[in-house]
Design an enzyme around this catalytic site. Structure first.
Site, short mmCIF file in Angstrom:
data_model
loop_
_atom_site.label_atom_id
_atom_site.label_comp_id
_atom_site.label_asym_id
_atom_site.label_seq_id
_atom_site.Cartn_x
_atom_site.Cartn_y
_atom_site.Cartn_z
N GLU A 1 0.88 -1.17 0.00
CA GLU A 1 0.00 0.00 0.00
C GLU A 1 0.91 1.21 0.00
O GLU A 1 1.75 1.35 0.89
CB GLU A 1 -0.89 -0.01 1.23
CG GLU A 1 -1.88 1.14 1.25
CD GLU A 1 -2.29 1.51 2.64
OE1 GLU A 1 -2.75 0.61 3.36
OE2 GLU A 1 -2.14 2.67 3.00
N CYS B 1 -3.15 7.47 4.87
CA CYS B 1 -3.08 7.16 3.44
C CYS B 1 -4.42 7.48 2.77
O CYS B 1 -4.52 7.57 1.57
CB CYS B 1 -2.74 5.70 3.24
SG CYS B 1 -3.75 4.64 4.24
N1 LIG Z 1 0.20 5.89 1.61
C1 LIG Z 1 0.52 5.34 2.77
O1 LIG Z 1 -0.18 4.50 3.34
C2 LIG Z 1 1.81 5.76 3.39
C3 LIG Z 1 2.07 5.33 4.70
C4 LIG Z 1 3.28 5.71 5.26
C5 LIG Z 1 4.20 6.47 4.52
N2 LIG Z 1 3.87 6.86 3.26
C6 LIG Z 1 4.81 7.65 2.46
O2 LIG Z 1 6.14 7.16 2.72
C7 LIG Z 1 6.97 8.23 3.15
C8 LIG Z 1 7.99 7.74 4.12
O3 LIG Z 1 7.30 7.12 5.16
P1 LIG Z 1 7.73 5.67 5.65
O4 LIG Z 1 9.06 5.75 6.31
O5 LIG Z 1 6.64 5.07 6.42
O6 LIG Z 1 7.82 4.81 4.34
P2 LIG Z 1 9.08 4.06 3.72
O7 LIG Z 1 8.59 3.44 2.47
O8 LIG Z 1 10.25 4.94 3.64
O9 LIG Z 1 9.44 2.89 4.79
C9 LIG Z 1 8.51 1.88 5.07
C10 LIG Z 1 9.29 0.62 5.50
O10 LIG Z 1 9.89 0.03 4.35
C11 LIG Z 1 11.30 -0.02 4.47
N3 LIG Z 1 11.85 0.34 3.16
C12 LIG Z 1 11.54 1.44 2.44
N4 LIG Z 1 12.21 1.45 1.28
C13 LIG Z 1 12.98 0.33 1.26
C14 LIG Z 1 13.90 -0.25 0.34
N5 LIG Z 1 14.18 0.34 -0.83
N6 LIG Z 1 14.49 -1.43 0.67
C15 LIG Z 1 14.19 -2.04 1.84
N7 LIG Z 1 13.34 -1.57 2.75
C16 LIG Z 1 12.75 -0.39 2.47
C17 LIG Z 1 11.65 0.98 5.54
O11 LIG Z 1 12.83 0.59 6.21
C18 LIG Z 1 10.42 0.92 6.45
O12 LIG Z 1 10.58 -0.15 7.36
C19 LIG Z 1 6.01 9.24 3.75
O13 LIG Z 1 6.52 10.55 3.72
C20 LIG Z 1 4.80 9.10 2.84
O14 LIG Z 1 5.00 9.87 1.69
C21 LIG Z 1 2.72 6.51 2.68
O1 LIG Z 2 -2.75 5.21 6.46
C1 LIG Z 2 -3.32 4.25 5.95
C2 LIG Z 2 -4.56 3.66 6.55
C3 LIG Z 2 -5.61 4.69 6.87
C4 LIG Z 2 -6.62 4.12 7.84
O2 LIG Z 2 -6.51 2.99 8.26
C5 LIG Z 2 -7.74 4.95 8.28
O3 LIG Z 2 -8.05 5.94 7.58
O4 LIG Z 2 -8.34 4.58 9.31
#
Ligand SMILES: NC(=O)c1ccc[n+]([C@@H]2O[C@H](COP(=O)([O-])OP(=O)(O)OC[C@H]3O[C@@H](n4cnc5c(N)ncnc54)[C@H](O)[C@@H]3O)[C@@H](O)[C@H]2O)c1
Ligand SMILES: O=CCCC(=O)C(=O)O
Length: 520
Positions: free
Chosen positions: A259, A296
């Site tokens: 996601e 999200c």
């Molecule tokens: N849409 C959503 O549900 C959602 C949720 C959280 C974050 N985000 C987005 O992600 C950005 C950063 O947040 P985050 O730290 O939660 O997300 P992230 O993708 O940076 O990290 C999520 C997890 O995946 C791992 N990971 C990330 N890229 C990787 C790679 N190339 N190889 C191995 N492991 C990897 C990280 O170590 C972490 O444990 C936020 O600013 C936002 O834009 C989106």
């Molecule tokens: O951030 C992703 C999930 C959002 C959610 O679970 C909610 O809106 O309750």
């Protein structure tokens, strides 16, 4: 870390929780996993798989319920650590803990009911002409050990014991979880609750392991490990697509249920605006600023035809947003990327800054509302990029066709919300088929934030909102991601698995010759 039954201090690098509010490093220091730790975790999961997948429904359901209870038994230590690491307030964390526990208990019900096994039996028809029909039976079986990447923005409900872990364990899949470095203390506490439940349930130690990663090598190695058969992920598009690439390039490619990103369009129809533009404007800001906008499902895009109704909505939204307090964001990195996203919009020559919330300090995100024309939006794809936080873009459309053009141009989304009055139904009816192709959930007169953990919930959507638009990460259908069908043809009853035996020892609801038959 937890490697099966062992509690292990990682030795690779130093990982510390950070107080989201102050940036202060927290004790204790955690360490990342070595490749041997990774290998041990995957080996134990592989060794545990056959025993775990053959657990009877009651044992597995009771295990899930034991995790839930152990999480509750952590009490305030978990709540306070989670608040410090995430910057989220107590009501949110306590509510999220309830959601996490409820999710585990719901999957226990799913396991006991057994409908997820989708058992089908087509009895033999030896006398059928011109050819006899064989005896055919099928059921769903778990795919194997699952890697779960904890999400930053829901440190309980989408993290170590979140929906991916709960649904994978419910399916009969061991889990190797990779903790999110934004909340290591929270992850350790929840991991201890799961490990304790594994032991008290008499299950093989490899049913659950929790790893920390001081970089990205362990996470990438986890996805690449041949014993891992599926991946659950919530995070950035860059992170999700990077893991998808690794999984696709394996000798045995596996699915990554990621996601990733969504701006969740909200479409305001004329009749609704005429009736209640001001109320919608105020409610919108409430959704936009929920959890510092780090959902999200955050309403990042508003579409409406130009006119008095939209102007009233904008005025109400602006007045409400100006009073919105800045809120601490999850991590300095997320705060920084939010500020960069807001600055890019504020500096865009086709974008107007409608309002800003109250300024914050340290790592607090200031809410922002912008507006542009549909022509400008369509001309610049960057304008539909997710700005993760309390920022939203209103697109003024000259007419109904322009609204449709904008929806057509959108990438896949988790949700779309339409605000309608009865007079809008004909136009809404015209737009719904297009929305169905773009999103995983369509809402009326609400906003996408606040995902109900239920049987009919779809928290997913076409790429790039998720990696596979056929799946959901929330709700009981989430279990389907970690199952695959097997068919049994002409096996003697003595060799058949219990689920498909004539005797139906687990009293499952089954499809007999196409008709649903409840166990007597
Ligand atoms: N849409 C959503 O549900 C959602 C949720 C959280 C974050 N985000 C987005 O992600 C950005 C950063 O947040 P985050 O730290 O939660 O997300 P992230 O993708 O940076 O990290 C999520 C997890 O995946 C791992 N990971 C990330 N890229 C990787 C790679 N190339 N190889 C191995 N492991 C990897 C990280 O170590 C972490 O444990 C936020 O600013 C936002 O834009 C989106
Ligand atoms: O951030 C992703 C999930 C959002 C959610 O679970 C909610 O809106 O309750």
């Amino acid at each position: 870390m937890f490697i099966g039954a062992r509690a292990v201090q990682g030795t690779q690098g130093e990982i510390r929780g950070i107080s989201a509010a102050t940036g202060e490093k927290l004790d204790p220091a955690f360490g990342g996993a070595t490749k041997d730790d990774l290998d041990d975790s995957c080996r134990l999961a592989d060794e545990a798989f056959d025993t775990y997948r053959n657990t009877d429904p009651e044992t597995r359901a009771a295990f899930l319920e034991a995790i839930a209870q152990n999480i509750l038994d952590l009490g305030d230590e978990l709540v306070e650590r989670c608040m410090t690491e995430s910057g989220l307030p107590r009501p949110r964390i306590e509510g999220e803990r309830g959601r996490t526990v409820g999710q585990l208990r719901l999957f226990a019900q799913v396991v006991r009911a057994g409908r997820y096994l989708d058992v089908r039996i087509d009895p033999a028809m030896p006398d059928r002409q011109p050819l006899p029909r064989p005896d055919l039976r099928s059921r769903m079986i778990p795919v194997g050990p699952v890697a779960v990447f904890g999400a930053s923005n829901f440190p309980l409900a989408f993290s170590v014991a979140g929906g991916d872990t709960a649904s994978a364990l419910a399916a009969g899949c061991p889990v190797v979880a990779k903790a999110h470095s934004a909340h290591p203390g929270t992850s350790e506490l929840v991991g201890s609750a799961i490990q304790k439940a594994v032991a008290s349930s008499g299950l093989p130690e490899g049913v659950f392991s929790l790893l920390f990663d001081s970089g990205r090598e362990i996470g990438q190695g986890l996805v690449a490990d041949h014993r891992i058969k599926a991946v659950g992920f919530t995070g950035s598009r860059g992170g999700g697509t990077a893991l998808m690439k690794i999984a696709a390039e394996r000798k045995e490619p596996i699915p990554v249920y990621a996601e990733m990103s969504s701006i969740n369009p909200v479409i305001l129809f004329e009749g609704a605006l005429k009736e209640r533009a001001e109320a919608i404007g105020k409610a919108f800001v409430g959704s936009l600023t929920l959890g510092a906008g780090q959902f999200c499902t955050n309403p990042g895009l508003i579409l409406a035809e130009e006119g008095e109704g939209l102007n009233t909505f904008l005025s109400a939204a602006a007045e409400t947003l100006k009073e919105a307090a800045a809120s601490t964001m999850l991590t300095p990195g997320i705060h920084q990327s939010y500020c960069q996203g807001v600055e890019a919009l504020a500096g865009h020559n086709q974008v107007e800054t409608v309002a800003r919330g109250k300024a914050g300090e340290n790592f607090q995100g200031q809410a922002a509302l912008f507006a542009t024309s549909s022509e400008a939006f369509l001309a610049d794809p960057h304008l539909q990029e997710e700005v993760f936080g309390s920022s939203s873009l209103v697109v003024r459309c000259p007419d109904r066709d322009a609204v449709r053009d904008v929806v057509e141009a959108l990438e896949g989304q988790l949700t779309a919300a339409i605000h309608i009055a009865e007079s809008d139904y004909p136009q809404a009816k015209e737009l719904l088929p297009l929305l169905e192709k773009k999103v995983g959930r369509i809402l009326v007169n609400g906003f996408g934030t606040g995902v109900e953990v239920a049987h009919a919930m779809v928290h997913g959507g076409p790429y790039p909102s998720t990696a596979d638009g056929r799946s959901t990460s929330v709700g009981t259908m989430a279990i389907d991601r970690f199952l695959r069908p097997v068919s049994y043809q002409d096996l003697p009853d003595a060799l058949l698995p219990d689920d498909v035996k004539d005797s139906n020892p687990h009293k499952l609801e089954r499809l007999m010759d196409g008709k649903a038959v409840l166990a007597d």
